[in-house]
Design a protein around this motif. Structure first.
Motif, PDB file in Angstrom:
ATOM      1  N   THR A  68     -59.550  16.694  25.789  1.00  0.00           N
ATOM      2  CA  THR A  68     -58.650  15.872  24.979  1.00  0.00           C
ATOM      3  C   THR A  68     -57.715  16.751  24.166  1.00  0.00           C
ATOM      4  OG1 THR A  68     -60.368  14.202  24.820  1.00  0.00           O
ATOM      5  CG2 THR A  68     -58.581  14.034  23.245  1.00  0.00           C
ATOM      6  N   TYR A  69     -56.441  16.602  24.420  1.00  0.00           N
ATOM      7  CA  TYR A  69     -55.372  17.246  23.660  1.00  0.00           C
ATOM      8  C   TYR A  69     -54.265  16.207  23.521  1.00  0.00           C
ATOM      9  CZ  TYR A  69     -57.464  21.843  24.343  1.00  0.00           C
ATOM     10  OH  TYR A  69     -58.306  22.917  24.326  1.00  0.00           O
ATOM     11  N   ALA A  70     -53.218  16.544  22.798  1.00  0.00           N
ATOM     12  CA  ALA A  70     -52.078  15.631  22.716  1.00  0.00           C
ATOM     13  C   ALA A  70     -51.517  15.409  24.126  1.00  0.00           C
ATOM     14  CB  ALA A  70     -51.004  16.188  21.798  1.00  0.00           C
ATOM     15  N   PHE A  71     -51.462  16.482  24.909  1.00  0.00           N
ATOM     16  CA  PHE A  71     -51.035  16.380  26.304  1.00  0.00           C
ATOM     17  C   PHE A  71     -51.846  17.370  27.115  1.00  0.00           C
ATOM     18  CE2 PHE A  71     -48.587  16.963  30.131  1.00  0.00           C
ATOM     19  CZ  PHE A  71     -48.089  15.701  30.391  1.00  0.00           C
ATOM     20  N   ASN A  72     -52.413  16.915  28.198  1.00  0.00           N
ATOM     21  CA  ASN A  72     -53.160  17.762  29.130  1.00  0.00           C
ATOM     22  C   ASN A  72     -52.832  17.208  30.513  1.00  0.00           C
ATOM     23  OD1 ASN A  72     -54.908  19.318  30.603  1.00  0.00           O
ATOM     24  ND2 ASN A  72     -56.776  18.548  29.650  1.00  0.00           N
ATOM     25  N   GLY A  73     -51.760  17.699  31.095  1.00  0.00           N
ATOM     26  CA  GLY A  73     -51.361  17.107  32.356  1.00  0.00           C
ATOM     27  C   GLY A  73     -50.330  17.889  33.116  1.00  0.00           C
ATOM     28  N   ILE A  74     -49.873  17.256  34.171  1.00  0.00           N
ATOM     29  CA  ILE A  74     -48.945  17.885  35.106  1.00  0.00           C
ATOM     30  C   ILE A  74     -47.557  17.279  34.933  1.00  0.00           C
ATOM     31  CG2 ILE A  74     -49.463  16.292  37.016  1.00  0.00           C
ATOM     32  CD1 ILE A  74     -49.436  18.877  38.842  1.00  0.00           C
ATOM     33  N   VAL A  75     -46.553  18.122  35.057  1.00  0.00           N
ATOM     34  CA  VAL A  75     -45.164  17.661  35.002  1.00  0.00           C
ATOM     35  C   VAL A  75     -44.460  18.094  36.283  1.00  0.00           C
ATOM     36  CG1 VAL A  75     -45.016  17.695  32.484  1.00  0.00           C
ATOM     37  CG2 VAL A  75     -44.346  19.708  33.768  1.00  0.00           C
ATOM     38  N   PHE A  76     -43.539  17.273  36.708  1.00  0.00           N
ATOM     39  CA  PHE A  76     -42.733  17.558  37.892  1.00  0.00           C
ATOM     40  C   PHE A  76     -41.271  17.502  37.477  1.00  0.00           C
ATOM     41  CE2 PHE A  76     -46.691  15.717  39.343  1.00  0.00           C
ATOM     42  CZ  PHE A  76     -47.096  16.644  40.282  1.00  0.00           C
ATOM     43  N   ASP A  77     -40.574  18.625  37.633  1.00  0.00           N
ATOM     44  CA  ASP A  77     -39.163  18.705  37.267  1.00  0.00           C
ATOM     45  C   ASP A  77     -38.306  18.805  38.520  1.00  0.00           C
ATOM     46  OD1 ASP A  77     -39.361  18.755  34.362  1.00  0.00           O
ATOM     47  OD2 ASP A  77     -40.265  20.741  34.604  1.00  0.00           O
TER      48      ASP A  77
ATOM     49  N   LEU B 211     -41.009  13.915  35.631  1.00  0.00           N
ATOM     50  CA  LEU B 211     -42.122  12.980  35.717  1.00  0.00           C
ATOM     51  C   LEU B 211     -43.332  13.685  35.133  1.00  0.00           C
ATOM     52  CD1 LEU B 211     -43.376  10.312  36.851  1.00  0.00           C
ATOM     53  CD2 LEU B 211     -43.906  11.622  38.921  1.00  0.00           C
ATOM     54  N   ALA B 212     -44.000  13.074  34.144  1.00  0.00           N
ATOM     55  CA  ALA B 212     -45.151  13.699  33.500  1.00  0.00           C
ATOM     56  C   ALA B 212     -46.339  12.743  33.524  1.00  0.00           C
ATOM     57  CB  ALA B 212     -44.808  14.066  32.058  1.00  0.00           C
ATOM     58  N   ILE B 213     -47.520  13.297  33.820  1.00  0.00           N
ATOM     59  CA  ILE B 213     -48.752  12.507  33.829  1.00  0.00           C
ATOM     60  C   ILE B 213     -49.744  13.188  32.898  1.00  0.00           C
ATOM     61  CG2 ILE B 213     -50.622  11.578  35.230  1.00  0.00           C
ATOM     62  CD1 ILE B 213     -48.680  11.726  37.599  1.00  0.00           C
ATOM     63  N   ASN B 214     -50.173  12.454  31.868  1.00  0.00           N
ATOM     64  CA  ASN B 214     -51.078  12.982  30.855  1.00  0.00           C
ATOM     65  C   ASN B 214     -52.509  12.557  31.185  1.00  0.00           C
ATOM     66  OD1 ASN B 214     -52.356  13.938  28.615  1.00  0.00           O
ATOM     67  ND2 ASN B 214     -51.161  12.757  27.143  1.00  0.00           N
ATOM     68  N   PHE B 215     -53.340  13.520  31.575  1.00  0.00           N
ATOM     69  CA  PHE B 215     -54.735  13.262  31.926  1.00  0.00           C
ATOM     70  C   PHE B 215     -55.684  13.434  30.736  1.00  0.00           C
ATOM     71  CE2 PHE B 215     -53.009  15.011  36.014  1.00  0.00           C
ATOM     72  CZ  PHE B 215     -53.113  13.846  36.754  1.00  0.00           C
ATOM     73  N   ALA B 216     -55.168  13.714  29.542  1.00  0.00           N
ATOM     74  CA  ALA B 216     -56.006  14.045  28.387  1.00  0.00           C
ATOM     75  C   ALA B 216     -57.143  13.050  28.205  1.00  0.00           C
ATOM     76  CB  ALA B 216     -55.158  14.099  27.120  1.00  0.00           C
ATOM     77  N   GLY B 217     -58.389  13.567  28.246  1.00  0.00           N
ATOM     78  CA  GLY B 217     -59.569  12.753  28.038  1.00  0.00           C
ATOM     79  C   GLY B 217     -59.954  11.848  29.198  1.00  0.00           C
ATOM     80  N   ALA B 218     -59.210  11.875  30.294  1.00  0.00           N
ATOM     81  CA  ALA B 218     -59.483  10.985  31.428  1.00  0.00           C
ATOM     82  C   ALA B 218     -60.580  11.552  32.328  1.00  0.00           C
ATOM     83  CB  ALA B 218     -58.210  10.774  32.245  1.00  0.00           C
ATOM     84  N   LYS B 219     -61.233  10.643  33.045  1.00  0.00           N
ATOM     85  CA  LYS B 219     -62.297  11.021  33.975  1.00  0.00           C
ATOM     86  C   LYS B 219     -61.982  10.396  35.336  1.00  0.00           C
ATOM     87  CE  LYS B 219     -67.241  10.709  34.760  1.00  0.00           C
ATOM     88  NZ  LYS B 219     -68.523  10.188  34.303  1.00  0.00           N
ATOM     89  N   PHE B 220     -62.104  11.209  36.386  1.00  0.00           N
ATOM     90  CA  PHE B 220     -61.871  10.742  37.749  1.00  0.00           C
ATOM     91  C   PHE B 220     -62.995  11.237  38.648  1.00  0.00           C
ATOM     92  CE2 PHE B 220     -57.728  11.116  35.753  1.00  0.00           C
ATOM     93  CZ  PHE B 220     -57.165   9.891  36.043  1.00  0.00           C
TER      94      PHE B 220
END
Length: 186
Positions: free
Chosen positions: A94-103, A131-140
């Motif tokens: 968990t962070y403010a943002f923990n994810g992947i971005v596509f530029d 395009l940004a996807i924030n996975f912070a704290g997510a479970k898959f």
């Protein structure tokens, strides 16, 4: 009366044309750079991606595999969507943002997002060329998919109707003017 008809037809045509997305182009052939951001969207974080320089061209098939520590998932862009398929179980810190971005790298833009499955819509942002996807704290779990569908760029049926009415009205007004001019010169 005829002037009002002509103005109304022109207004309908202008409205219909304004509802057609300006960027109706496909993502195929676009060059995109993948990057991980942690602890916020502006802080680059090292991760693995299966293409040199994390840059790929959207084509047919999977564009690459992303890896962050033991978490792995496939990245597959198509003409109007992006699909992310988890190859491993994933629990993101968990962070403010923990994810992947596509530029977008070649001036292209992502069209508006039409639908999102597999993750809450507020975790996905589209700011034109990013395009940004924030996975912070997510479970898959392995096999889980996230799909982001982009607007097709095809006008809604109501827009087509307005377009046809506007064009028809302008054509009718022009015909009335022509017929009136012929009668006056006869």
């Amino acid at each position: 009366m005829k002037s009002k008809f002509l103005k109304a037809s022109a207004a309908m045509l202008a409205f219909a044309l304004s509802t057609i997305p300006a960027d109706a182009a496909t993502l195929l052939g676009q060059t995109i750079k993948a990057g991980w951001r942690l602890p916020n969207e502006n802080a680059p974080f090292a991760f693995g991606f299966s293409t040199p320089g994390n840059i790929f061209t959207v084509g047919n098939g999977v564009e690459g595999e992303a890896q962050l520590s033991a978490i792995r998932f496939l990245v597959d862009f198509s003409d109007r969507s992006a699909t992310f398929t988890f190859l491993t179980n994933a629990l993101f810190s968990t962070y403010a943002f923990n994810g992947i971005v596509f530029d977008q790298q070649n001036g292209g833009l992502f069209t508006d997002i039409d639908s999102i499955t597999g993750i809450a819509a507020n975790r996905v942002s589209n700011t034109g060329n990013r395009l940004a996807i924030n996975f912070a704290g997510a479970k898959f779990n392995a096999g889980d998919k996230i799909v982001v569908n982009f607007a097709s760029g095809v006008p809604e049926p109501a827009s087509w109707g307005m377009l046809l009415i506007g064009v028809g009205g302008l054509g009718g007004a022009m015909r009335m003017r022509r017929d009136r001019a012929v009668l006056q010169h006869a």
